[in-house]
Design a protein around this motif. Structure first.
Motif, mmCIF file in Angstrom:
data_model
loop_
_atom_site.group_PDB
_atom_site.id
_atom_site.type_symbol
_atom_site.label_atom_id
_atom_site.label_comp_id
_atom_site.label_asym_id
_atom_site.label_seq_id
_atom_site.Cartn_x
_atom_site.Cartn_y
_atom_site.Cartn_z
ATOM 1 N N ASP A 42 1.183 -0.965 -0.063
ATOM 2 C CA ASP A 42 0.241 0.101 0.056
ATOM 3 C C ASP A 42 0.673 1.258 0.074
ATOM 4 N N ILE A 43 1.896 1.031 0.733
ATOM 5 C CA ILE A 43 2.759 2.380 0.304
ATOM 6 C C ILE A 43 2.649 3.096 -0.672
ATOM 7 N N TRP A 44 2.753 2.516 -1.720
ATOM 8 C CA TRP A 44 3.882 3.032 -3.226
ATOM 9 C C TRP A 44 2.656 3.936 -3.493
ATOM 10 N N SER A 45 1.181 3.496 -3.166
ATOM 11 C CA SER A 45 0.168 4.253 -3.599
ATOM 12 C C SER A 45 -0.390 5.263 -2.904
ATOM 13 N N ASP A 46 -0.312 4.818 -1.585
ATOM 14 C CA ASP A 46 -0.351 6.136 -0.210
ATOM 15 C C ASP A 46 0.733 7.333 0.175
ATOM 16 N N TYR A 47 1.765 6.611 0.011
ATOM 17 C CA TYR A 47 2.896 7.777 0.325
ATOM 18 C C TYR A 47 3.662 8.290 -0.840
ATOM 19 N N ASN A 48 2.960 7.645 -2.373
ATOM 20 C CA ASN A 48 4.124 8.114 -3.644
ATOM 21 C C ASN A 48 5.466 7.571 -2.922
ATOM 22 N N PHE A 49 5.453 6.586 -3.061
ATOM 23 C CA PHE A 49 6.399 6.118 -2.021
ATOM 24 C C PHE A 49 7.461 5.546 -3.109
ATOM 25 N N LEU A 50 7.782 5.469 -4.260
ATOM 26 C CA LEU A 50 8.172 5.293 -5.160
ATOM 27 C C LEU A 50 9.056 6.923 -5.631
ATOM 28 N N GLU A 51 8.167 7.690 -5.903
ATOM 29 C CA GLU A 51 8.997 9.393 -5.871
ATOM 30 C C GLU A 51 9.276 9.816 -4.807
ATOM 31 N N SER A 52 9.274 9.076 -4.138
ATOM 32 C CA SER A 52 10.259 9.381 -2.166
ATOM 33 C C SER A 52 11.571 8.564 -2.549
ATOM 34 N N LEU A 53 11.355 7.480 -2.961
ATOM 35 C CA LEU A 53 12.659 6.585 -2.992
ATOM 36 C C LEU A 53 13.774 6.835 -4.171
ATOM 37 N N ALA A 54 12.614 7.757 -5.536
ATOM 38 C CA ALA A 54 13.969 7.874 -6.176
ATOM 39 C C ALA A 54 14.581 9.275 -5.988
ATOM 40 N N SER A 55 13.703 10.210 -5.195
ATOM 41 C CA SER A 55 14.217 11.689 -4.397
ATOM 42 C C SER A 55 15.502 11.016 -4.108
ATOM 43 N N THR A 56 15.304 10.621 -2.978
ATOM 44 C CA THR A 56 16.475 10.204 -1.939
ATOM 45 C C THR A 56 17.632 9.305 -2.508
ATOM 46 N N THR A 57 17.521 8.103 -2.386
ATOM 47 C CA THR A 57 18.152 8.209 -3.981
ATOM 48 C C THR A 57 19.594 8.688 -4.062
ATOM 49 N N THR A 58 18.363 9.195 -5.120
ATOM 50 C CA THR A 58 18.955 9.716 -6.549
ATOM 51 C C THR A 58 20.004 11.150 -5.328
ATOM 52 N N VAL A 59 19.899 11.869 -4.637
ATOM 53 C CA VAL A 59 20.490 12.525 -3.724
ATOM 54 C C VAL A 59 21.910 12.005 -3.004
ATOM 55 N N ILE A 60 22.162 10.242 -2.885
ATOM 56 C CA ILE A 60 22.580 9.531 -1.738
ATOM 57 C C ILE A 60 23.940 9.147 -2.475
ATOM 58 N N TYR A 61 23.203 8.107 -3.785
ATOM 59 C CA TYR A 61 24.175 8.226 -4.778
ATOM 60 C C TYR A 61 24.560 9.434 -5.164
ATOM 61 N N LEU A 62 23.791 10.415 -6.039
ATOM 62 C CA LEU A 62 24.609 11.327 -6.433
ATOM 63 C C LEU A 62 25.794 12.345 -5.864
ATOM 64 N N SER A 63 25.655 12.436 -4.752
ATOM 65 C CA SER A 63 26.347 12.843 -3.588
ATOM 66 C C SER A 63 27.710 12.200 -3.345
ATOM 67 N N LEU A 64 27.790 10.853 -3.062
ATOM 68 C CA LEU A 64 28.920 10.139 -3.215
ATOM 69 C C LEU A 64 29.714 9.869 -4.460
ATOM 70 N N LEU A 65 28.983 9.743 -6.160
ATOM 71 C CA LEU A 65 29.761 9.692 -6.975
ATOM 72 C C LEU A 65 30.282 10.614 -7.160
ATOM 73 N N ILE A 66 29.512 12.168 -6.953
ATOM 74 C CA ILE A 66 30.121 12.929 -7.463
ATOM 75 C C ILE A 66 31.569 13.807 -5.977
ATOM 76 N N SER A 67 31.178 13.284 -4.674
ATOM 77 C CA SER A 67 32.524 13.204 -3.818
ATOM 78 C C SER A 67 33.856 12.721 -4.489
ATOM 79 N N TYR A 68 33.225 11.649 -4.633
ATOM 80 C CA TYR A 68 34.519 10.128 -4.669
ATOM 81 C C TYR A 68 35.077 10.519 -5.869
ATOM 82 N N VAL A 69 34.989 11.149 -6.990
ATOM 83 C CA VAL A 69 35.492 11.611 -8.091
ATOM 84 C C VAL A 69 36.216 12.988 -7.498
ATOM 85 N N THR A 70 35.343 13.778 -6.877
ATOM 86 C CA THR A 70 36.538 14.481 -7.196
ATOM 87 C C THR A 70 36.995 15.035 -6.001
ATOM 88 N N ILE A 71 37.323 13.825 -4.819
ATOM 89 C CA ILE A 71 38.357 13.243 -3.845
ATOM 90 C C ILE A 71 39.415 12.867 -5.199
#
Lengths: 244, 247
Positions: A42-71
């Motif tokens: 149910d959470i996928w429709s009740d809380y718009n979970f997919l969009e939230s999941l996509a948003s958070t994982t994008t932030v986390i993994y993009l941050s990790l990738l960019i910071s690692y490449v920078t370093i």
């Protein structure tokens, strides 16, 4: 070993089902297994979970990738600075004691509900943590390698990028695994406090609605995602940075 | 000939107390030969070799003919993130003929291991890589800083013989710094004795055995006699207590 682990997990699941499905179906400790299974759907429709999941994982993994490449590209300069001006970089360590939570609040205060600001926050946090690790690991650089490389004609920034950084690279990547978990927690706090679209925001609303089962469903899915991320990072570490 | 003239090294501690590590060191390294320096631990052997290789500056004194000198430290120094081939060609920007590379690899017994990584390999294997990386540069001198300490007995003799072979075939000059008398005797044609506090040359020996240098020679009378001679000189100087009298 794996068999033992699986057996233990199976036993725990069995105990959980028996205890909370049949013996204590109404309680405030853990949700009823059948309700949890329903909630995961149910959470996928009740809380718009997919969009939230996509948003958070994008932030986390993009941050990790960019910071690692920078370093990866800036570490040799950081190492050079640490070798040449050890006191200057040492004094920056004071920022380690600042709670990252404070920076999250300040960012939310400055930029409000901004996806870009969230990514910038993630990049800054992970880049700073990786930079501290580079500074910290400089003392672990094998001086024999530096002597040999200098003797073979390497100097300047090439000495630091081809030898000193390569020497500590496995430790830097290993630190990335720690930052991975840390960033998951921090970004969710950021979203929770700012009620920003993402898993933290979803948690905020689930808590507001007192949706006990959803809180557990989110945790279950998030922990699986963190576990998967961790397995992938470990695999990369073992395959690429094998000289640790 | 490489001449080490009046080398002095003064170390300044944080408490501003100066320590004279090396004092007025004078000796010569004859081309195409293996020269040994026997010295106790803490006498400044590593610093001396680093000064000779240009990695450290002496406080005073000079080394003539000092270009293209390679330093091999005591600890394994092949880079574990590079494979054997990349290690050997490190810093050369592929300016080495393929045939020369294969000759060196074959001479050092690394044929077939070009794509292997030194990580988790034996110290002997890693030493072979360091040696190959050095000789491919056709150096004037290779300085060896107690490189055999961590090797087992069998590997030690394999590496000793390899160094003798490299010296013989490639006419490469070696300077070996060690605390081990047998090792120095087995390899060197000329041995210098160095004392500590401060480091100074106190004697030299020309080593000319009538028999070929192989594992049997250490039981020969001429080898034992030369060893006894060196040991007696050493015993006259108390700062030699750290020298390893056995193999």
């Amino acid at each position: 070993m794996i068999k033992d682990k699986l057996r233990l997990i199976a036993v725990l699941i069995f105990v959980y089902i028996v205890l909370f499905e049949f013996i204590l179906p109404i309680n405030k400790l853990l949700p009823k297994p059948s309700l949890l299974a329903e909630s995961i759907v149910d959470i996928w429709s009740d809380y718009n979970f997919l969009e939230s999941l996509a948003s958070t994982t994008t932030v986390i993994y993009l941050s990790l990738l960019i910071s690692y490449v920078t370093i990866h590209f800036k570490s040799p300069y950081l190492i050079k600075l640490k070798f040449e001006l050890p006191e200057l970089l040492g004094s920056l360590k004071i920022f380690r004691y600042f709670p990252a939570f404070f920076f999250a609040i300040i960012f939310i205060y400055w930029f409000g509900d901004s996806f870009i600001a969230e990514i910038v926050f993630g990049i800054i946090v992970s880049t700073l943590l990786l930079s501290f690790e580079v500074i910290n690991q400089v003392k672990m650089v094998n001086n024999n390698y530096l002597d040999v490389a200098r003797n073979l004609g390497l100097n300047g920034i090439r000495l630091y990028s081809k030898v000193a950084y390569k020497n500590i690279q496995p430790f830097i990547f290993f630190k990335l695994q720690h930052i991975h978990y840390y960033l998951w927690v921090l970004i969710m706090i950021y979203e929770f406090v700012g009620r920003i679209n993402g898993l933290g925001g979803v948690y905020y609303y689930a808590l507001t609605y007192r949706d006990f089962t959803a809180l557990f469903s989110f945790a279950l899915i998030i922990s699986i995602l963190i576990l998967l991320g961790d397995i992938i990072l470990k695999y990369i570490n073992e395959k690429i940075f094998f000289w640790e | 000939m490489i001449e080490i003239k009046n080398i002095k090294k003064v170390l300044t501690r944080t408490s501003s107390i100066n320590t004279i590590l090396l004092d007025d060191l004078n000796f010569q390294i004859t081309e195409n030969l293996i020269t040994g320096i026997i010295a106790p631990q803490g006498s400044g052997k590593t610093t001396l070799l680093k000064i000779i290789s240009g990695l450290e500056d002496p406080t005073s004194g000079e080394i003539n003919n000092s270009e293209n000198i390679i330093f091999i430290p005591g600890e394994p120094s092949s880079f574990p993130w590079l494979n054997v081939k990349e290690n050997i060609l490190f810093g050369l920007d592929n300016n080495v003929a393929e045939s020369e590379f294969h000759d060196v690899v074959k001479l050092l017994g690394l044929e077939g291991y070009e794509n292997h990584f030194p990580n988790n390999k034996s110290t002997g294997f890693r030493f072979r890589i360091s040696l190959a990386r050095s000789i491919i540069r056709t150096p004037k001198l290779i300085c060896l800083d107690e490189p055999f300490d961590k090797l087992d007995q069998l590997t030690k003799y394999e590496i000793y013989n390899l160094i003798l072979k490299v010296n013989h075939i490639r006419r490469i000059t070696f300077l070996l710094a060690t605390t081990n008398i047998t090792e120095a005797l087995y390899l060197s044609k000329k041995i210098y004795l160095m004392k500590k506090d401060p480091g100074k040359i106190i004697g030299s020996f020309d080593i000319n055995f009538t028999k070929e240098r192989n594992i049997e020679i250490i039981d020969e009378a001429e080898f034992i006699s030369m060893r006894t001679k060196i040991e007696n000189t050493i015993k006259e100087n108390p700062s030699y207590s750290m020298i390893n009298f056995s193999i």
